[in-house]
Design a protein around this motif. Structure first.
Motif, mmCIF file in Angstrom:
data_model
loop_
_atom_site.group_PDB
_atom_site.id
_atom_site.type_symbol
_atom_site.label_atom_id
_atom_site.label_comp_id
_atom_site.label_asym_id
_atom_site.label_seq_id
_atom_site.Cartn_x
_atom_site.Cartn_y
_atom_site.Cartn_z
ATOM 1 N N ALA A 101 -16.894 40.590 42.811
ATOM 2 C CA ALA A 101 -15.470 40.357 42.562
ATOM 3 C C ALA A 101 -14.974 41.205 41.396
ATOM 4 N N SER A 102 -13.661 41.388 41.359
ATOM 5 C CA SER A 102 -13.039 42.157 40.281
ATOM 6 C C SER A 102 -13.149 41.398 38.958
ATOM 7 N N GLU A 103 -13.011 42.140 37.874
ATOM 8 C CA GLU A 103 -13.060 41.517 36.555
ATOM 9 C C GLU A 103 -11.928 40.514 36.384
ATOM 10 N N LYS A 104 -10.765 40.837 36.959
ATOM 11 C CA LYS A 104 -9.625 39.935 36.863
ATOM 12 C C LYS A 104 -9.923 38.608 37.549
ATOM 13 N N ARG A 105 -10.548 38.661 38.720
ATOM 14 C CA ARG A 105 -10.885 37.420 39.437
ATOM 15 C C ARG A 105 -11.930 36.616 38.668
#
Length: 384
Positions: free
Chosen positions: A316-320
């Motif tokens: 997953a993305s860092e934001k998620r």
């Protein structure tokens, strides 16, 4: 007019009178008892598949009999179109597309409510749907359920600290999958009854769960169905009955987040569950509205994050990941234990551990299994 047929036993029709309404129990009296769309019918059904004067129930030689009154779309008993036929306890009756069940006051079925499925435009219910009704009734009456348990592990040491109770149908010829059973039960208005049967069997079996090296008595997580929240006194009564048999088993009642809509009512339920030493978990958190307000107001003991949070979390993305970490941290601050469901591999497990989840559940740690195969021993070492 005759009032009560067959040795004074009361007879009822069970079913749904209004679209979207609750289940009703309609006493068959006085006799003759008329069914139809007409305003003066004893049971008025608002469906264009039902004739104005559709059918009547009469008493003939102390036997309850149903007569079709020349209806357009027919009267059916257990899937068979009839003009006149004697009724017996448990018969499934259709007036056009409207379904009911014949029950007597002496019936000891655990079903307290029923609700019909909708048949669409066909004239009769068809044998498959009739068999579906009969299978579910038989399963509920016999408690024909096979119980399995899936472990929950603690990330800090990899120890098993709890199990979730799961059920499957165990009736010859009927579906065993809980998904299939609940899909059928929801259509028939029997979801609450099916959920109660599963939970009762799980609780009784869990009295013999093996101890874990980490905890003397692992907790048992048991599920509820949203339909049970409409009558949670029945749910509480069943838990009280179990507590009289087994006072010390740690129990966690899983309540779907969508069921927690009335905070005042949930607080009252929570107080009574606390008296029974039953903890609460919000289940499937994140499948719909996050319901953060309810979390803050009622603060359950556990929150179970839906499987979608674990799925490919390591990719997953860092934001998620930051968003999930914030949710986990918020619950930690409220002293809520977090559980992540559906962890299927070591990479997902490590990503969940790194974000601060307390407990985990999923095939990576153990599949649902019968009681006899459980050891209570550590299933994994500490992740990472």
């Amino acid at each position: 007019m005759a009032d009560m047929p067959q040795n004074g036993v009361k007879w009822y029709l069970r079913g749904q009178i209004e679209e979207g309404g609750g289940a009703s129990r309609i006493i068959l009296r006085p006799l003759p008892f008329t069914i139809g769309r007409a305003a003066d019918a004893d049971l008025r059904l608002d469906s264009d598949r039902v004739s104005s004067r559709h059918a009547e129930v009469v008493l003939q030689d102390s036997v309850l009999v149903i007569r079709d009154l020349g209806s357009t779309n027919g009267t059916f008993i257990n899937g068979e179109r009839v003009t006149e036929k004697a009724l017996t306890d448990g018969d499934v009756v259709h007036f056009g597309d409207q379904q009911f069940q014949i029950k007597s006051e002496r019936s000891q079925s655990p079903m307290s409510k029923t609700m019909p499925f909708r048949l669409g435009v066909e004239a009769g219910p068809g044998p498959k749907k009739i068999q579906q009704v009969k299978d579910l009734v038989r399963l509920l009456e016999t408690g024909a359920v096979r119980v399995e348990f899936q472990p929950l592990i603690r990330f800090s040491d990899g120890a098993i600290v709890a199990y979730e109770g799961l059920g499957r149908g165990d009736l010859d010829g009927a579906p065993s999958s809980p998904g299939e059973l609940f899909a059928a039960a929801e259509g028939l208005g029997l979801a609450a009854e099916l959920s109660a049967v599963f939970r009762q069997r799980q609780l009784l079996a869990a009295a013999n769960l093996p101890p874990s090296p980490a905890v003397e008595r692992p907790a048992l997580f048991v599920n509820t169905h949203p339909a049970e929240m409409d009558d949670w006194e029945t749910l509480l009564d069943s838990l009280r009955a179990f507590r009289r048999l087994e006072a010390s088993l740690p129990i966690v009642l899983e309540i779907h987040e969508s069921s927690v809509t009335d905070i005042k009512t949930f607080r009252a339920l929570r107080e009574q569950l606390n008296e029974l030493k039953v903890q609460q978990a919000f289940d499937d958190f994140g499948t719909g509205q996050a319901r953060l307000e309810e979390l803050c107001e009622v603060s359950p003991d556990y929150v179970k994050f839906d499987i979608r949070f674990a799925r490919d979390l390591h990719l997953a993305s860092e934001k998620r990941r930051d968003m999930i970490h914030s949710l986990v941290k918020m619950m930690e601050d409220m002293d809520i234990t977090t559980v992540v469901e559906g962890v299927e591999n070591a990479e997902e497990a490590e990503a969940c551990r790194a974000l601060g989840f307390d407990l985990a559940q999923g095939y990576h740690f153990g599949r649902p299994a019968p009681l006899a195969t459980l050891s209570g021993e550590h299933r994994i070492g500490r992740p990472g």
